[in-house]
Design a protein around this motif. Structure first.
Motif, PDB file in Angstrom:
ATOM      1  N   PRO A 164       0.504  -0.897  -0.372  1.00 13.14           N
ATOM      2  CA  PRO A 164      -0.466   0.083   0.233  1.00 13.14           C
ATOM      3  C   PRO A 164       1.178   1.123  -0.040  1.00 13.14           C
ATOM      4  O   PRO A 164       1.752   1.424   0.472  1.00 13.14           O
ATOM      5  CB  PRO A 164      -1.004  -0.184   1.153  1.00 13.14           C
TER       6      PRO A 164
ATOM      7  N   GLN B  90      -0.209   3.541   4.992  1.00 10.22           N
ATOM      8  CA  GLN B  90      -0.795   1.755   5.569  1.00 10.22           C
ATOM      9  C   GLN B  90      -2.149   1.969   5.514  1.00 10.22           C
ATOM     10  O   GLN B  90      -3.283   3.312   5.578  1.00 10.22           O
ATOM     11  CB  GLN B  90      -0.822   2.133   6.994  1.00 10.22           C
ATOM     12  N   ARG B  91      -2.903   0.632   5.652  1.00  9.27           N
ATOM     13  CA  ARG B  91      -4.004   0.667   5.062  1.00  9.27           C
ATOM     14  C   ARG B  91      -4.642  -0.664   6.206  1.00  9.27           C
ATOM     15  O   ARG B  91      -3.806  -1.899   6.846  1.00  9.27           O
ATOM     16  CB  ARG B  91      -4.506   0.107   4.077  1.00  9.27           C
ATOM     17  N   ALA B  92      -5.827  -0.846   6.782  1.00  6.84           N
ATOM     18  CA  ALA B  92      -6.874  -1.178   7.615  1.00  6.84           C
ATOM     19  C   ALA B  92      -6.748  -2.398   6.862  1.00  6.84           C
ATOM     20  O   ALA B  92      -7.081  -3.020   5.451  1.00  6.84           O
ATOM     21  CB  ALA B  92      -7.870  -1.448   8.118  1.00  6.84           C
TER      22      ALA B  92
ATOM     23  N   ASP C 217      -3.779  -4.859   6.115  1.00  7.87           N
ATOM     24  CA  ASP C 217      -2.197  -5.048   5.548  1.00  7.87           C
ATOM     25  C   ASP C 217      -0.838  -5.102   6.457  1.00  7.87           C
ATOM     26  O   ASP C 217      -1.463  -3.843   7.030  1.00  7.87           O
ATOM     27  CB  ASP C 217      -2.173  -4.089   4.332  1.00  7.87           C
TER      28      ASP C 217
ATOM     29  N   ALA D 272       3.521   0.362   4.934  1.00 11.38           N
ATOM     30  CA  ALA D 272       3.381   0.579   3.446  1.00 11.38           C
ATOM     31  C   ALA D 272       4.408   1.304   2.535  1.00 11.38           C
ATOM     32  O   ALA D 272       5.807   1.459   3.777  1.00 11.38           O
ATOM     33  CB  ALA D 272       1.750   2.068   3.763  1.00 11.38           C
TER      34      ALA D 272
END
Length: 460
Positions: free
Chosen positions: A402, A405-407, A409, A413
């Motif tokens: 990503p 940062q993503r929920a 994962d 990032a």
């Protein structure tokens, strides 16, 4: 019938037939055609090249041969490099030169690596006659060294040729001074290992080099596998023979994993028939470095770097479940772990341990893997499951990191790893130069990795 089984079945019959003949016909090489190679391009080092199409006549039969060699023999390296051709066709131009198999076009030469080195390349149709044809080519072309590379099924056929004693030249000496089975995996038949190991089925103790060791005709050998070969071709058998312990490599063998790569890399990540885009992580920089090592090893005895192949003893070979391998949980991204890999008959199979990004820890980790912008795997899954096979053939997977940062994962990032494109390029430079300093990457490829990193648009 596979190429390896064809070699095993036909070569002994031809040898017997040749022995039974009262007066064997004289071997000869008939030149059918000559043409400028690569539209007459002159390469720094080897100069201009020509393509020769020929028919080799040997006591066992005849075979079509294509030879790519310097027009000026004085500029040649006196290295004859023969590809054992598998079902995929001629792959050396791709794996060494980043080019393609069309020998008439200038743009098919890629970076021209083998031509810049001055090597002569040969492709021989009819693997059952390989030993006889190579003996003829050695007599005709007078190389100092003859080396063999086989990719995939061609590599497996090369291993079996050595196993069955056919690296002993008909007139004495060796057919090949060096050999490089490339992405051949462990093969389908015992023995799987180069050193002697017990067969779990018969109890017989044997290795691929057992016969040639007795006759003094073993080539110097560099074995290269992709991560995909552990999933699809039983590459862990090279290390274990299917037993519960490692089988040491003989002194004349090196083995390396090209970490987190698929079976022949993709030009770009596209899904095709697979659930995820396929894996574009490079392999040719490793193959180029290893060919230089093989030439030096066979010519002067200068040894390559130590093997970098996952083993049970260092916990780099694991059971093929996600928890054992340490692969990150990416189910929230729609990435499921492949189930079903367990054994090849009674021979247990293993896969490489991964890091938190899902990359193989062992092996040669090129900057694509060591300084990542995506997770690269040696496996992929089929879309729709039109067949019973879970794995998507030779393809690996490409799962981008990503940007932020993503929920769901667990991977860091890109923005958390590299503050800027310049910082990313610095990290690539450090990684590439460390590989170079350990003899695992050529300076020209260090330069390519750094230049590509400076143009990378995925890092702002």
């Amino acid at each position: 019938m596979s190429l390896a089984r064809l070699l095993t079945a036909i070569v002994p019959l031809l040898a017997l037939a040749a022995c039974a003949t009262t007066t064997a016909p004289a071997a000869r090489l008939d030149i059918v055609a000559r043409a400028p190679a690569y539209a007459g391009t002159a390469f720094e080092g080897g100069g201009a090249y020509e393509t020769m199409t020929a028919v080799a006549h040997t006591p066992g039969g005849k075979a079509d041969v294509v030879i790519l060699r310097p027009l000026d023999a004085a500029r040649g390296s006196r290295v004859l490099l023969a590809e054992v051709i598998g079902p995929e066709g001629r792959l050396l131009p791709r794996m060494l030169n980043d080019g393609d198999a069309r020998l008439d076009r200038a743009d098919s030469a890629g970076n021209g690596f083998t031509m810049r080195r001055g090597h002569t390349l040969a492709w021989i149709a009819g693997p059952a006659l390989l030993s006889e044809v190579m003996a003829l080519l050695r007599a005709e072309l007078q190389p100092e060294l003859a080396l063999a590379i086989g990719v995939g099924e061609g590599g497996n056929g090369l291993r079996q040729l050595i196993r069955d004693g056919f690296n002993a030249a008909p007139g004495g000496g060796k057919v090949f001074d060096g050999a490089m089975p490339l992405m051949a995996g462990g093969g389908s038949d015992f023995p799987f290992t180069y050193g002697a190991a017990p067969d779990l089925a018969s109890g017989k103790r044997w290795g691929i080099l057992t016969r040639c060791s007795a006759s003094g005709t073993c080539p110097k050998l560099i074995h290269l596998d992709s991560s995909n070969d552990f999933w699809q071709s039983g590459a862990s058998l090279v290390a274990t023979g299917g037993t519960s312990r490692d089988v040491p490599l003989p002194p004349g063998v090196r083995a390396y994993l090209m970490s987190s790569t698929q079976h022949v890399y993709a030009d770009r990540p596209v899904p095709g028939e697979c659930r995820h885009p396929n894996n574009p992580a490079q392999q040719s920089p490793v193959v180029r470095a290893m060919l230089d090592h093989l030439v030096a090893w066979a010519r002067s005895g200068r040894e390559p770097p130590p093997s970098r192949f996952p083993m049970l003893a260092d916990a780099m070979l694991t059971n093929p479940d996600r928890e054992s391998a340490g692969f990150p949980d990416l189910r929230s991204l729609g990435v499921a772990w492949p189930d079903g890999l367990g054994a090849q008959g009674r021979y247990a199979l293993h896969v490489p341990m991964t890091d938190m990004d899902g990359h193989d820890i062992a092996g040669i980790r090129l900057p694509d893997i060591d300084v990542p912008l995506a997770t690269h795997t040696g496996w992929n899954l089929r879309t729709g499951r039109a067949t019973a096979a879970v794995l998507c053939g030779p393809n690996g997977a490409f799962i981008p990191l990503p940007a932020v940062q993503r929920a769901g994962d667990p991977r860091r990032a890109i923005s958390q790893r590299y503050a800027s494109r310049t910082e990313y390029a610095k990290a690539v430079a450090v990684s590439a130069r460390a590989l170079r300093d350990n003899g695992l990457l050529l300076q020209e490829d260090v330069d390519r990795f750094i230049a590509r990193a400076m143009r990378e648009t995925r890092v702002p």
